[in-house]
Design a protein around this motif. Sequence first.
Motif, PDB file in Angstrom:
ATOM      1  N   ALA A  62       0.863  -1.178   0.000  1.00 44.36           N
ATOM      2  CA  ALA A  62       0.000   0.000   0.000  1.00 44.36           C
ATOM      3  C   ALA A  62       0.898   1.226   0.000  1.00 44.36           C
ATOM      4  O   ALA A  62       1.913   1.277   0.715  1.00 44.36           O
ATOM      5  N   ILE A  63       0.528   2.227  -0.806  1.00 49.64           N
ATOM      6  CA  ILE A  63       1.263   3.488  -0.881  1.00 49.64           C
ATOM      7  C   ILE A  63       0.257   4.595  -0.605  1.00 49.64           C
ATOM      8  O   ILE A  63      -0.762   4.709  -1.301  1.00 49.64           O
ATOM      9  N   ALA A  64       0.512   5.387   0.432  1.00 50.96           N
ATOM     10  CA  ALA A  64      -0.445   6.408   0.862  1.00 50.96           C
ATOM     11  C   ALA A  64       0.257   7.389   1.796  1.00 50.96           C
ATOM     12  O   ALA A  64       1.452   7.245   2.099  1.00 50.96           O
ATOM     13  N   ARG A  65      -0.481   8.384   2.251  1.00 59.52           N
ATOM     14  CA  ARG A  65       0.088   9.322   3.215  1.00 59.52           C
ATOM     15  C   ARG A  65       0.526   8.583   4.487  1.00 59.52           C
ATOM     16  O   ARG A  65      -0.060   7.551   4.845  1.00 59.52           O
ATOM     17  N   PRO A  66       1.547   9.085   5.173  1.00 58.79           N
ATOM     18  CA  PRO A  66       2.090   8.363   6.323  1.00 58.79           C
ATOM     19  C   PRO A  66       1.066   8.014   7.393  1.00 58.79           C
ATOM     20  O   PRO A  66       1.137   6.924   7.981  1.00 58.79           O
ATOM     21  N   GLU A  67       0.109   8.901   7.650  1.00 59.07           N
ATOM     22  CA  GLU A  67      -0.871   8.602   8.692  1.00 59.07           C
ATOM     23  C   GLU A  67      -1.759   7.417   8.306  1.00 59.07           C
ATOM     24  O   GLU A  67      -2.176   6.622   9.165  1.00 59.07           O
ATOM     25  N   THR A  68      -2.040   7.277   7.018  1.00 59.54           N
ATOM     26  CA  THR A  68      -2.820   6.128   6.550  1.00 59.54           C
ATOM     27  C   THR A  68      -1.997   4.853   6.638  1.00 59.54           C
ATOM     28  O   THR A  68      -2.495   3.794   7.066  1.00 59.54           O
ATOM     29  N   ILE A  69      -0.736   4.938   6.238  1.00 58.51           N
ATOM     30  CA  ILE A  69       0.156   3.781   6.319  1.00 58.51           C
ATOM     31  C   ILE A  69       0.294   3.324   7.767  1.00 58.51           C
ATOM     32  O   ILE A  69       0.281   2.112   8.064  1.00 58.51           O
ATOM     33  N   ASP A  70       0.408   4.258   8.703  1.00 57.26           N
ATOM     34  CA  ASP A  70       0.541   3.889  10.119  1.00 57.26           C
ATOM     35  C   ASP A  70      -0.678   3.115  10.609  1.00 57.26           C
ATOM     36  O   ASP A  70      -0.550   2.127  11.349  1.00 57.26           O
ATOM     37  N   ARG A  71      -1.864   3.529  10.202  1.00 56.14           N
ATOM     38  CA  ARG A  71      -3.081   2.832  10.637  1.00 56.14           C
ATOM     39  C   ARG A  71      -3.172   1.447  10.023  1.00 56.14           C
ATOM     40  O   ARG A  71      -3.534   0.475  10.695  1.00 56.14           O
ATOM     41  N   LEU A  72      -2.833   1.343   8.749  1.00 56.75           N
ATOM     42  CA  LEU A  72      -2.836   0.025   8.116  1.00 56.75           C
ATOM     43  C   LEU A  72      -1.798  -0.900   8.756  1.00 56.75           C
ATOM     44  O   LEU A  72      -2.050  -2.097   8.937  1.00 56.75           O
TER      45      LEU A  72
END
Length: 316
Positions: A196-206
């Motif tokens: 998954a490639i996304a903004r850091p806050e989204t990556i942290d939740r995933l």
Amino acid sequence: MTGIEGKRDHGGGVDGAVARYGGTRADWIDLSTGINPLPYPVPDFPADAWTALPDRAAFDALYTAARAFWNVPDGAGILAAPGASALIARIPALVPAGRVHIPAPTYNEHWAAFRAHGWQADEGGALVVVHPNNPDGRVWSAAELEGDRPLTVIDESFGDVMPGQSLVHMAERPGVIVLKSFGKFWGLAGLRLGFAIARPETIDRLAEMIGPWAVSGPGLATGAAALRDRDWAGATRTRLARDAERLDSLMTSAGATVAGGTTLFRLYDVGEAAVWQDRLAQHHIWSRIFPYSDRWLRLGLPGPDAHWARLEEALS
């Protein structure tokens, strides 16, 4: 063409074909998936890739290679997971359930995941697109995906055959997630590696949802080596394009019409798809048909010369 509701189906299923048509699994050529039939050569691993928990350095090596290979923007983060499907199953939980639009026909695991989390199929909320689309190969433009949404998922599982059309630059935007699959282009679906490639806050939740050590040591080593191997990637794109043309020529000569696809799989209008699937299965060649179309047949590419010869004989 029907909507996204309907039977949850996939390629594969050779065991079922064996039960119906006979032979052993080794006798069959599986053309029902879009997996590269000539996979990346798995490298040798250090012994601790098998015996030790994956460490930070191994993940960092994979992420460095992935950033360079996919031109990931600086404002986006990356998360490796045990297959893109593991990410697809968790993405709907990132925001409260609402409405989601998934243009059909397409890969049905996205709708299954959103439905399981209580989402409703409708326009005006989240958006999921497969780029290029499975099974018809449709590509999307950034302009088509503009808008303020809680989630925009861009599934580029088959996108490595067309890197110039990637929408990975959109991953810096709020709510946008770009998915990558290692199993298709590199042909190592059994390795179970997706991104998954996304903004850091989204990556942290995933990352919290996926949990620690989500990718095996051999998976990290293989992924990093493959993503650094630009020569193999370039030669593979050339071969896939050539073989896709070869397959189209065989199928159109047999009476099919090209209906779309990518250079990893081809979609044909054959009039009576079940009849064609049965015809190929008599030669122990498994193909893909769809519950929403009785005319469409999808074929992956044969690999070794012997597989091409078997297909040509079955079509003659």
